[in-house]
Design an enzyme around this catalytic site. Structure first.
Site, short mmCIF file in Angstrom:
data_model
loop_
_atom_site.label_atom_id
_atom_site.label_comp_id
_atom_site.label_asym_id
_atom_site.label_seq_id
_atom_site.Cartn_x
_atom_site.Cartn_y
_atom_site.Cartn_z
CE LYS A 102 18.40 -6.08 -13.26
NZ LYS A 102 18.91 -7.45 -13.46
CE LYS A 130 12.29 -3.55 -26.02
NZ LYS A 130 13.73 -3.60 -25.79
CE LYS A 163 13.02 -11.86 -20.79
NZ LYS A 163 14.04 -12.94 -20.73
#
Ligand code: TRP
Length: 329
Positions: free
Chosen positions: A113, A194, A197
């Site tokens: 991240k 996948k 979101k």
């Protein structure tokens, strides 16, 4: 005697989609009978990376509302917003003092991240300590997470063991519960990835709050191959297989039954049926959601959840304060 306590932390970011619902949220409602199920919307984790305040506020309420709309019963389970219970930050601080820089430096998610970012917050580095606090405050026995979070749950066990061995039994050691990769819902645009979101391409995912028109459009435009046969073959026909998977999950039919149902039919016809099924699935969920948001019911549920969570967590925090040597008021 310690019973089963399941703690789920949910990030208030991105758009919850049918993959989240069919893969996890639907099971939350079903799993409520056994033990205590805790659903925490982790807004304090969200601010470890830049957020627009108004978007964060709205997303936090949206996610909470969708959890209830998906069938989580606030009478049986505990649903609250992390920042509503100050014990999370307070235990997070204490745990910081029992975690070494060395172990925190080994967290792979932080490395990923923080890569190529101009600004990396200390909060992002410290994220796992707050996560450990979330889990340990409630004598959690199980933590349902994705594979990417396994290391954080291991760290949680580790800090709990260190604290227990120094100060005596205080924390329960939780186990990560990681779903097998089967039954995944894939992106409608790229069915080898996948459904996500946070996909920038909104056509890839059917959001739980998408209007029927948008649902139909996304499914009709979903990527399929140039063949005609409706057959379950993930390698050769990933797009068709994905739609078949979605249809079978929504309808509660096996893939073999779906194959038989659409034998000799066209992709167009199948897509229409899949779109109808998804619209039908979302309709009652969206109606419950709108009711909760417009009636003020959600705010009441969250206020009650904050109070109930504090009643549980505060005992644990005070035990920790006592053990580390703070003067009690
Ligand atoms: N880190 C988790 C994620 O990104 C969210 C989370 C925060 C969490 N606190 C938690 C998950 C406690 C499980 C338990 O998905």
């Amino acid at each position: 005697m310690i019973g089963r306590v399941v703690f789920s932390g949910i990030q208030p970011s991105g758009n919850l989609h049918i993959g989240n619902y069919l893969g996890a949220m639907r099971q939350w409602a079903a799993g409520q009978q056994a033990g205590l199920n805790i659903f925490c919307i982790v807004d304090m984790h969200a601010i470890t990376v830049p957020q627009d305040p108004n978007v964060l506020r709205e997303k936090t309420l949206e996610v909470a509302g969708l959890v209830v709309a998906a069938g989580v019963d606030p009478e049986k389970s505990l649903l609250f917003i992390q920042s509503h219970n100050p014990d999370h930050a307070n235990l997070g601080w204490a745990l910081n003092c029992f975690l070494s820089m060395g172990q925190m430096n080994r967290m792979t998610q932080f490395k990923e991240k923080s890569e190529k970012k101009d600004f990396v917050s200390v909060g992002l580095f410290d994220y796992p300590a707050l996560m450990a606090a979330d889990i340990l405050l409630y004598d959690t026995t199980e933590v349902p997470v994705g594979e990417d979070q396994r290391q954080h749950v291991e760290l949680t066990r580790n800090v709990a063991e260190r604290f227990n061995s120094r100060f005596g039994e205080t924390f329960v050691l939780p186990v990560p519960v990681i779903p097998k990769s089967g039954g995944r819902v894939m992106s409608l645009v790229d069915p080898t990835k996948k459904m996500s979101k946070s996909d920038a391409d909104l056509m890839g995912a059917v959001g739980l709050l998408d209007e029927p028109d948008a649902v139909v459009k996304k499914i009709k435009l979903a990527t399929t191959d140039s063949g005609t046969e409706i057959r379950y073959d993930v390698k050769k026909k990933p797009g068709v297989a994905n739609l078949m998977g979605i249809y079978s999950l929504v309808k509660g039919k096996s893939l073999a039954e779906v194959e038989v149902e659409f034998q000799g039919r066209q992709y167009g016809e199948f897509k229409t049926a899949a779109a109808d099924a998804v619209v039908g699935l979302l309709k009652p969920l969206q109606a419950r959601y709108k009711e909760l948001r417009s009636s003020g019911g959600l705010e009441k549920i969250l206020a009650n959840g904050a109070k109930k969570s504090y009643e549980l967590s505060h005992k644990k925090l005070m035990e920790v304060y006592e053990k580390v040597g703070f003067v009690r008021q």
